[in-house]
Each structure stands twice: as structure tokens, then as C-alpha cells.
Design an enzyme around this catalytic site. Sequence first.
Site, PDB file in Angstrom:
ATOM      1  N   ASP A  99     -26.105  40.005 -17.525  1.00 53.45           N
ATOM      2  CA  ASP A  99     -27.190  39.573 -18.404  1.00 53.45           C
ATOM      3  C   ASP A  99     -27.359  40.430 -19.655  1.00 53.45           C
ATOM      4  O   ASP A  99     -26.976  41.601 -19.693  1.00 53.45           O
ATOM      5  CB  ASP A  99     -28.519  39.608 -17.634  1.00 53.45           C
ATOM      6  CG  ASP A  99     -28.695  38.429 -16.709  1.00 53.45           C
ATOM      7  OD1 ASP A  99     -27.696  37.734 -16.431  1.00 53.45           O
ATOM      8  OD2 ASP A  99     -29.834  38.209 -16.251  1.00 53.45           O
ATOM      9  N   HIS A 246     -26.092  43.813 -15.448  1.00 52.75           N
ATOM     10  CA  HIS A 246     -26.375  43.754 -16.884  1.00 52.75           C
ATOM     11  C   HIS A 246     -25.276  44.446 -17.687  1.00 52.75           C
ATOM     12  O   HIS A 246     -24.812  45.519 -17.305  1.00 52.75           O
ATOM     13  CB  HIS A 246     -27.721  44.414 -17.204  1.00 52.75           C
ATOM     14  CG  HIS A 246     -28.906  43.674 -16.661  1.00 52.75           C
ATOM     15  ND1 HIS A 246     -29.243  43.696 -15.320  1.00 52.75           N
ATOM     16  CD2 HIS A 246     -29.817  42.867 -17.273  1.00 52.75           C
ATOM     17  CE1 HIS A 246     -30.324  42.948 -15.122  1.00 52.75           C
ATOM     18  NE2 HIS A 246     -30.685  42.443 -16.290  1.00 52.75           N
TER      19      HIS A 246
END
Length: 278
Positions: A99, A246
Site C-alpha cells: 500500500d 506497505h
Amino acid sequence: MHSKRVGRPSVVATAAAAGTVAVGLLTAFVQASTQDSGARAHPGWDQSLRATRVPQQAAAPHGKPKAAPHSGARAPRKVSRGISHHTEKGGRTVALTLDDGPHPEWTPKTLDLLREYHVKATFCLIGPNAERYPQLVKRIVAEGHRLCDHSVDHDTGMDHESVAYQERQILDAKKMIDKASGGAPVYYYRAPGGAFTPDSRRIAAGHGMRPLGWVVDPGDWQRPGADVILRHAEEQTGDGAVILFHDGGGDRSESYEALRRFLPWLKGQGYGFGFPKA
């Protein structure tokens, strides 16, 4: 509504009449021709939940229907509004998702790591980041990974905002990602912080993006240290799980280090890699 709807192409069929060409010769036909007079929208932008009636085409000689010319455009992708939490393949597989990128430092390093271990992942991109680093978006696509829309502003409270606001966040980001990638498919929409609503899921699915959740959240976004991230990831992983990591949103050195150790652990446990259900 904020997003611009592109009209569906209309088909105009014309028939040419038969005429006499010379004395003693048979009557000739001029076959009916079909002209596509509408502009094609990019796949995913002009999808509708309503049924569309296809105009009837003119008949060719002897009453045989004349086929429409091939337009070259892909048909819109129909997807579920249900949130995807598991892999397409099922069984002893996992789906890695990343992400908040692309990030100029951590996305290239993450891509190098994935290539080293022959892993394909899904990158959930923030619209302005995609717009800022289009070369990274193109690299993601070129190396066989999938794209996911992660909104414009990463507003984790967008589930409390108006439908119009949610639509802008989703579709403006998709437009940025489309431009950056050169038109590669955007398979998923992930709400920031999991802040889905029935409306946001409807909007995403209506534009070809399956709402994307997760099963494994090792908390790397909190930066608790690579050891903690790795331990949480190992403890939570099970068959068919979608895993949240992430590669953007700031310093992701801990995420990268944990992932560098997590990938060989997964392979050692017999896990294969796939994509989330789309």
C-alpha cells in the site's frame, strides 16, 4: 457527480439499393455497411449497472444478419461488490499486497526483492503518487504485478463522507493511475484503513475494481521494528490469506527489512504466491 460519463457507441446501419449496371447483366448488390460513430471509453470508465439494449442491425442480402465490425475495445470487466480477502488459487497460497506507493526509494527496492524471489504482488497506489512517478507504475505493470486504486488522499474517515466525495476519491485516483500506467487494468479498490461503505463498493465494482481487504496485517505502518512486523506476519498467515504490507507513505525501511526475511520464510513453509480474488 464528479466523474464524467462517456456515451456508449451507437451503430448506424445503411443499406445500398441494387441497380442495373448494363443491358443483359444480372442485378448487382451493394452490401450494407456498418459504421461505428461513437468514441470508445477506456475500459472501466464507462461501465453501467443498467442493461443496455443493442440496436438492431440492418439485414444483408437474402435476410442474413450482417456482423458488426470489430471495434478492438475490451468489454467491461464485471466484478463482485464483496470484499476480497483470499487468493484466487486458494490452498497453500498467499497474496502479497503493498500500500501507499509508489515511493521513489522503497518501491524500486521492493520490486527488486520481489523479482529476486519470483513473487508477483498487488500494488495499491495513491493517485497523486502514481501521477508523480509514472515510470514506477509502468515498471510495476511490466514486471507482471497488479494495480489497485487506493484513493486520492488516503482519507481513513471517508466512510463518513458523502457519496459524491467517495466517488471523487475513487474515480479521480483511478484516472491518475490509468494515465500513469498507460491504460493497464486496475483490478481492485482498497479503501484507506478499510473504510468501505456499500456505496464505495458499488462505485468501485461498477468501474471494474473488486473491493480488496486483507487477512494478515502485521502493523508495519506503525513502524514497531522489523522483528515485530515479521513475528506478527508469521503468526497471522494462513492458507489463502491476503497479506497487507506497505511500500509507501514514508520511511518503509522496517517494512522492507521484514519483507526481505518474510518471503523466504513463506517459501520455506511451502506457500505459493497468487493474486487476490478479482
